[in-house]
Structure formats: C-alpha cells, structure tokens
Design an enzyme around this catalytic site. Structure first.
Site, PDB file in Angstrom:
ATOM      1  N   TRP A 277       0.825  -1.223   0.000  1.00  0.00           N
ATOM      2  CA  TRP A 277       0.000   0.000   0.000  1.00  0.00           C
ATOM      3  C   TRP A 277       0.851   1.261   0.000  1.00  0.00           C
ATOM      4  CZ3 TRP A 277      -5.001  -0.513   3.496  1.00  0.00           C
ATOM      5  CH2 TRP A 277      -5.865  -1.440   2.910  1.00  0.00           C
ATOM      6  N   LYS A 278       2.171   1.112   0.124  1.00  0.00           N
ATOM      7  CA  LYS A 278       3.054   2.284   0.170  1.00  0.00           C
ATOM      8  C   LYS A 278       2.512   3.294   1.186  1.00  0.00           C
ATOM      9  CE  LYS A 278       4.005   1.517  -4.678  1.00  0.00           C
ATOM     10  NZ  LYS A 278       4.869   1.902  -5.746  1.00  0.00           N
TER      11      LYS A 278
ATOM     12  N   HIS B 169      12.732  -2.212  -1.055  1.00  0.00           N
ATOM     13  CA  HIS B 169      11.918  -1.783  -2.198  1.00  0.00           C
ATOM     14  C   HIS B 169      12.699  -0.698  -2.931  1.00  0.00           C
ATOM     15  CE1 HIS B 169       8.703   0.135  -4.470  1.00  0.00           C
ATOM     16  NE2 HIS B 169       8.017  -0.995  -4.311  1.00  0.00           N
TER      17      HIS B 169
ATOM     18  N   GLU C 239      11.892   2.059  -4.008  1.00  0.00           N
ATOM     19  CA  GLU C 239      11.644   3.415  -3.505  1.00  0.00           C
ATOM     20  C   GLU C 239      12.536   3.705  -2.301  1.00  0.00           C
ATOM     21  OE1 GLU C 239       7.377   3.075  -3.342  1.00  0.00           O
ATOM     22  OE2 GLU C 239       7.339   3.075  -5.530  1.00  0.00           O
TER      23      GLU C 239
ATOM     24  N   GLU D 297      11.528  -6.475  -9.287  1.00  0.00           N
ATOM     25  CA  GLU D 297      10.746  -5.280  -9.589  1.00  0.00           C
ATOM     26  C   GLU D 297      11.593  -4.310 -10.416  1.00  0.00           C
ATOM     27  OE1 GLU D 297       7.238  -4.748  -6.754  1.00  0.00           O
ATOM     28  OE2 GLU D 297       8.872  -3.525  -6.048  1.00  0.00           O
TER      29      GLU D 297
ATOM     30  N   GLY E  60       4.746   1.635 -11.073  1.00  0.00           N
ATOM     31  CA  GLY E  60       3.884   2.820 -11.133  1.00  0.00           C
ATOM     32  C   GLY E  60       3.832   3.472 -12.507  1.00  0.00           C
TER      33      GLY E  60
ATOM     34  N   SER F 229       3.580  -2.730 -12.093  1.00  0.00           N
ATOM     35  CA  SER F 229       2.388  -2.511 -12.921  1.00  0.00           C
ATOM     36  C   SER F 229       1.579  -3.782 -13.186  1.00  0.00           C
ATOM     37  CB  SER F 229       2.766  -1.812 -14.229  1.00  0.00           C
ATOM     38  OG  SER F 229       3.254  -0.510 -13.961  1.00  0.00           O
TER      39      SER F 229
ATOM     40  N   GLY G 223       1.475  -2.985  -6.281  1.00  0.00           N
ATOM     41  CA  GLY G 223       1.348  -1.665  -5.663  1.00  0.00           C
ATOM     42  C   GLY G 223      -0.064  -1.128  -5.806  1.00  0.00           C
TER      43      GLY G 223
HETATM   44  C1  PEP Z   1       5.338  -1.726  -5.950  1.00  0.00           C
HETATM   45  O1  PEP Z   1       5.146  -0.710  -5.322  1.00  0.00           O
HETATM   46  O2  PEP Z   1       6.032  -2.630  -5.469  1.00  0.00           O
HETATM   47  C2  PEP Z   1       4.729  -1.845  -7.280  1.00  0.00           C
HETATM   48  C3  PEP Z   1       5.010  -2.904  -7.979  1.00  0.00           C
HETATM   49  O3  PEP Z   1       3.899  -0.841  -7.668  1.00  0.00           O
HETATM   50  P1  PEP Z   1       2.876  -0.862  -8.926  1.00  0.00           P
HETATM   51  O4  PEP Z   1       2.190  -2.212  -8.904  1.00  0.00           O
HETATM   52  O5  PEP Z   1       1.952   0.260  -8.678  1.00  0.00           O
HETATM   53  O6  PEP Z   1       3.704  -0.693 -10.157  1.00  0.00           O
END
Ligand code: PEP
Length: 250
Positions: free
Chosen positions: A12-13, A97, A99, A167, A173, A212, A233
């Site tokens: 959920w970030k 992650h 981020e 990832e 995103g 995504s 995400g």
């Molecule tokens: C994530 O935050 O790990 C991610 C994969 O985000 P999203 O699915 O929105 O690309």
C-alpha cells in the site's frame, strides 16, 4: 524443482487511512468464501498494521510491514524494528523496495542486514531487486539483478522462509511491463543466482514479479515460468482489483 506455494502481496506504500481497512476485509471475506492456492499478504503503512492485523484476525490474509530497521531497538528516531512489526501483528516485511533504495540510498549490504533482522524476528522478508531502464537498455539487467541477489540475501535466510521480488524500477507505477519472455529470462537468472548464493535454500523461495501488475495482465504474468507470485502496488489498494489479480493465479 519444488518451489514454495505462490505468494501474492499488496504494497500500500504511503496510502491508506482507517477506512481503507474495508478494502482488506473485502479480500479476506472473498478468500474465506473461495480460497486461493496462493498465500496472500497486505503491507499497509505502519500506522495501520496493528489495526489491519486485528481486522483480519482468523482470515487467511497475512499482514506485513514495508521496511524494518536492522537493529532490534535503539535511538533511531522514526524507525521501526522487525521485532516491533512482529509485535504489531506483522508476519512478513518488504525489504529494499526500490523506492527505499532510490529515496534513501539503501544498499545491498543494508538490505541484507535488514533481511536478517526480519528473519531473526520471525518475519518472512521479501527482498526486492530490479534494474533501471538505462541498465536494461544497455543490456546489463541480468548482471545488475544477479549482483543485487548476491549482496542482499544473507546466509541467515538458509532454511528460513523468504521470498525474492523482481521489480524493474521502470515498471513500478508506470503501466509499463517487461515482456513475458523478459520476465521469464530474468526470473530464470535470478533462480540461478539464488541457488549459487544460498544453495538448496535458493531453490525453494518464490520469486515474485512486481511492476504494474493489474487485473488485465496478471494471468499472463503469474503463469510464466519461475514466477512464484506478485508484489502489487496501486492495484492492491482496491479490494476488487487485488482480488482479481489473486484469482488470476487459480
Ligand atoms: C510496488 O510498489 O512494489 C509496485 C510494484 O507498484 P505498482 O504495482 O503500482 O507498479
């Protein structure tokens, strides 16, 4: 090769307030009515972990954190230890992650220390790796993720539950995803690296794809060779979308 049960985890970030728990409950109720062959987890912001764990008590949905400090306690203002996450009801935790790697400069060595702290606290770490777009376009993606595996997985994980998440940074995103062939090629290389790094333990841990994933592309991605689940995400914020992704694996 016997790989652990697939794992689908929502990240959920920094999204979600108390009323978002209803989305988690929707997922739990639907899985109670029709179980999935995957294990399912949700990682809300730290402020919601305990409330989510209470709301989902007795359900199959596992609650997790999004990061933990490498120490068990100490003068680290703003940080949370793995022991604290476990105390709040978390069973798993996302480590390194992108981020966190990008915004806070987290290194492979820090990822390994955090993953070890998580496992020592009884949590299941999900260690993230992934290349940038420039690295992929210059043909260095496999070299980059292999090196992240070697640096980010501590010996301590041998014989303990953990997962790896691939990832690609450029897919998070963005609504861009690698082709299924690229995902298979990368996951196959990651499996090889995990076995080289951890031996037998590297053969079993699921390798999740993240970047995504949505209800439309989930079936194709989740059924690709060596894809052992997903880290999701944005699409995990709505119970209905997250559930559609979970259903895609069955
Ligand atoms: C994530 O935050 O790990 C991610 C994969 O985000 P999203 O699915 O929105 O690309």
């Amino acid at each position: 090769m016997s790989v652990d049960q697939p794992l689908i985890v929502g990240n959920w970030k920094m999204y979600g307030l108390a009323d978002s728990l209803a989305e988690a409950c929707k997922v739990a109720h639907a899985l109670a009515d029709r179980p999935s062959r995957a294990r399912v987890g949700l990682c809300p912001p730290a402020t919601l972990i305990e409330r989510m764990a209470r709301a989902l008590a007795g359900s199959v949905v596992i609650v997790g954190g999004q990061d933990n400090h490498m120490e068990e306690d100490g003068a680290f203002t703003g940080d949370i230890s793995a022991t604290m996450l476990a105390d709040a009801g978390a069973k798993l935790v996302i480590i390194a992650h992108s981020e966190r790697r990008v915004c806070y400069g987290e290194s492979d060595a820090l990822a390994a220390a955090k993953a070890q702290a998580a496992a020592m606290a009884g949590l299941e770490p999900i260690v993230c790796v992934g290349e940038t777009l420039v690295e992929r376009q210059s043909g260095r993606a496999l070299e980059v993720v292999r090196s992240q595996v070697f640096g980010s997985l501590p010996d301590y994980l041998k014989g303990r539950p953990f997962a790896l998440a691939y990832e690609p940074l450029w897919a998070i995103g963005t609504d861009m995803t690698p082709t299924v062939d690229e995902i298979v090629q990368t996951h196959t290389a990651l499996r090889q690296a995990m076995v080289e790094r951890l031996g037998e333990a590297g053969k079993r841990a699921p390798i999740l794809y993240g970047g995504s994933v949505n209800p439309k592309n989930a079936h194709e991605i989740l059924h690709a060779h060596e894809v052992g689940g997903a880290l999701v995400g944005r699409a995990s914020l709505r119970g209905e979308d997250f559930l559609a992704i979970i259903r895609a694996i069955d």
